[in-house]
Design a protein around this motif. Structure first.
Motif, mmCIF file in Angstrom:
data_model
loop_
_atom_site.group_PDB
_atom_site.id
_atom_site.type_symbol
_atom_site.label_atom_id
_atom_site.label_comp_id
_atom_site.label_asym_id
_atom_site.label_seq_id
_atom_site.Cartn_x
_atom_site.Cartn_y
_atom_site.Cartn_z
ATOM 1 N N SER A 1 0.842 -1.192 0.000
ATOM 2 C CA SER A 1 0.000 0.000 0.000
ATOM 3 C C SER A 1 0.878 1.243 0.000
ATOM 4 C CB SER A 1 -0.892 0.013 1.237
ATOM 5 O OG SER A 1 -0.121 0.299 2.399
ATOM 6 N N ARG B 1 -8.064 3.385 1.919
ATOM 7 C CA ARG B 1 -6.922 4.220 2.299
ATOM 8 C C ARG B 1 -6.890 4.404 3.803
ATOM 9 N NH1 ARG B 1 -8.095 9.407 3.673
ATOM 10 N NH2 ARG B 1 -10.202 10.185 3.285
ATOM 11 N N PHE C 1 -6.543 -1.634 1.451
ATOM 12 C CA PHE C 1 -5.602 -0.677 2.027
ATOM 13 C C PHE C 1 -6.250 0.202 3.101
ATOM 14 C CE2 PHE C 1 -3.010 -0.563 -2.208
ATOM 15 C CZ PHE C 1 -2.481 -1.800 -1.899
#
Length: 492
Positions: free
Chosen positions: A28, A69, A140
């Protein structure tokens, strides 16, 4: 004698992986940034501040993260390193951010508000593109929480609605306007200008071929770079793909700063210290208000001011890295400084964004890392990094050397005020009547988008169905459309 509060760079690191690498791990952006940061720390350093360069996935209101994220990127990186910094920063969008953050945090250290600071950034755009729709896609997503100074997008003035209305929100489209404007100023044919772009970037490919973290380490000739082929398709006239920043990369970088007192306490030998001798951060006018669309006066002024702060001339610099998302980003700075495109020092230390790679907003952190290594290896030398953001909009510069130097604050506010006083070009919302084209671009399968002037000197944006070279074309503009008058010669 060096003041204990003097900021120095004591560590740099980089990390990368390619999809076809043996042992490819689908890292990531946080993984990549943490790997680079671990290399930069290389020991038991407690970090007071961690600042992260903003990922592309969170750089605009309409961006999204297909694989998820981290909610707090700098603290996610810090957690992997066993760090709990007092302050975490997520900077604004733009390729100027890495250098601007290094300068800012060096100033914080000099002022006594921190002893150590880490700047990090990374992108995994290649992995995201590969796995976004895959059943086995990695996740991620990270929920870290904690304090975060999120500075927002910082896009004010960077998204001209008149260009957006014609589909030119993308970097290739807008940079192509600057490129053709420069061709018009130089009076070059399309073929001659293409040759110049190829000649500029061919040496960059050779540098990239020797860099271990380069995404495209392939040597190419000038002709290869500018000749359209199925692999080198036209993106936006005059750019084939090889001349465009390569964003599909997996790359991370980090820079560790400390006060001289902290560096001594940590046992970092003085021959590892690199000083920020000069710096500058300046901003350009909105695109359509600029008097000369082929020039970048803010960048030129930033380089000159950084050198003035350092007490150096451009000829004193041994290592250069000029931000190279497109040829015009290099040409415009060279033009303003009187720097030859084939300067024997070279204009990149990495290979540049189309060949080393353009990891979102984070490229300049890689340039700083390599510049630090080079000036360490050659004591007494100086390196200059120029970092560009937006659409030739923001420029940050750092001058580096292992030669000891005190921290010197700059006077960028006075220079910015002088740039701001230059009268802007008036932009016309409802153009009508005789007009001439200043610059243009054309994407495959679409009409050209032209930027021109009306008879009274106001600037407009319009579409044009005519083919061929439109520089200096005369005709009539009616609202959003320009019609070329083929019976009249182009303007000089």
């Amino acid at each position: 004698m060096i003041d204990d509060r003097t900021p120095v760079i004591i560590g740099v690191g980089e990390a990368s992986e390619r999809l076809d690498d043996p042992g490819y791990r689908r890292m990531s952006p946080v993984d990549l940034a943490a790997a680079a940061a671990a290399e930069a720390l290389a020991g038991g350093v407690h970090v007071d501040v961690v600042a992260a360069v903003r990922q592309f996935e969170i750089s605009t209101p309409w961006s999204h993260a297909p694989l998820g994220r981290a909610d707090n990127p700098p603290r996610a990186v810090a957690a992997r390193l066993g760090q709990s910094p007092a302050r975490a920063i997520l900077d604004v969008t733009g390729g100027q951010a890495p250098q601007r953050l290094v300068t800012e945090l060096a100033g914080e250290i000099a002022a006594g508000r921190a002893d150590t600071a880490l700047v990090c950034g990374a992108e995994a755009i290649s992995t995201v593109a590969r796995f976004a729709g895959a059943d086995d896609r990695p996740d991620f997503t990270e929920h870290v929480g904690g304090q975060l100074e999120d500075r927002g997008y910082g896009l004010d003035g960077l998204m001209p609605p008149r260009l957006a209305a014609h589909g030119l929100l993308d970097p290739p489209g807008q940079y192509a306007l600057f490129e053709h404007a420069r061709r018009a100023r130089l009076g070059l044919s399309e073929a001659a200008y293409a040759a110049a772009m190829g000649a500029l970037f061919a040496p960059f490919t050779r540098v990239a071929a020797g860099h271990p973290h380069a995404a495209a380490p392939t040597v190419r000739t000038a002709a290869e770079l500018v000749t359209p082929t199925p692999a080198n398709r036209l993106v936006a006239d005059p750019y084939p793909r090889y001349l465009v920043s390569r964003d599909k990369v997996n790359q991370g970088a980090a820079v560790l700063l400390a006060s001289v007192a902290a560096a001594r306490r940590l046992g970092v030998p003085p021959d590892r210290w690199v000083f920020l001798h000069g710096h500058a951060d300046l901003r350009e006018k909105p695109v359509l208000e600029r008097p000369d669309l082929s020039a970048y006066p803010a960048a030129v002024a930033a380089v000159r001011h950084a050198l003035d702060v350092a007490g150096l001339a451009l000829g004193d610099v041994d290592v250069l890295d000029l931000y190279s998302c497109f040829p015009i980003a290099v040409f415009a700075v060279c033009d303003g400084l009187g720097l030859a495109a084939d300067d024997p020092r070279g204009l990149t230390v990495t290979g540049g964004l189309p060949f080393f790679g353009g990891p979102g907003n984070d490229y300049a952190l890689h340039a700083i890392a390599e510049t630090v290594r080079r000036v360490r290896r050659a004591p007494g030398t100086y390196g200059l990094v120029g970092a560009n953001g937006g659409f030739l909009s923001k420029y940050s510069v750092g001058v580096y050397s292992a030669v000891p130097a005190p921290w010197r604050p700059g006077d960028g506010a006075a220079i910015q005020a002088a740039l701001d006083r230059v009268p802007p070009v008036e932009v016309c919302d409802d153009p009508a009547g005789p007009a001439v084209v200043e610059t243009y671009t054309r994407k495959p399968g679409q009409d050209a988008v032209v930027v021109g002037r009306t008879a009274d000197g106001r600037r407009f944006v319009a579409s044009c169905a005519a083919g061929g070279d439109l520089l200096g074309a005369r005709g009539t503009v009616d609202g959003v459309a320009f019609s070329r008058d083929t019976s009249r010669p182009p303007a000089a």
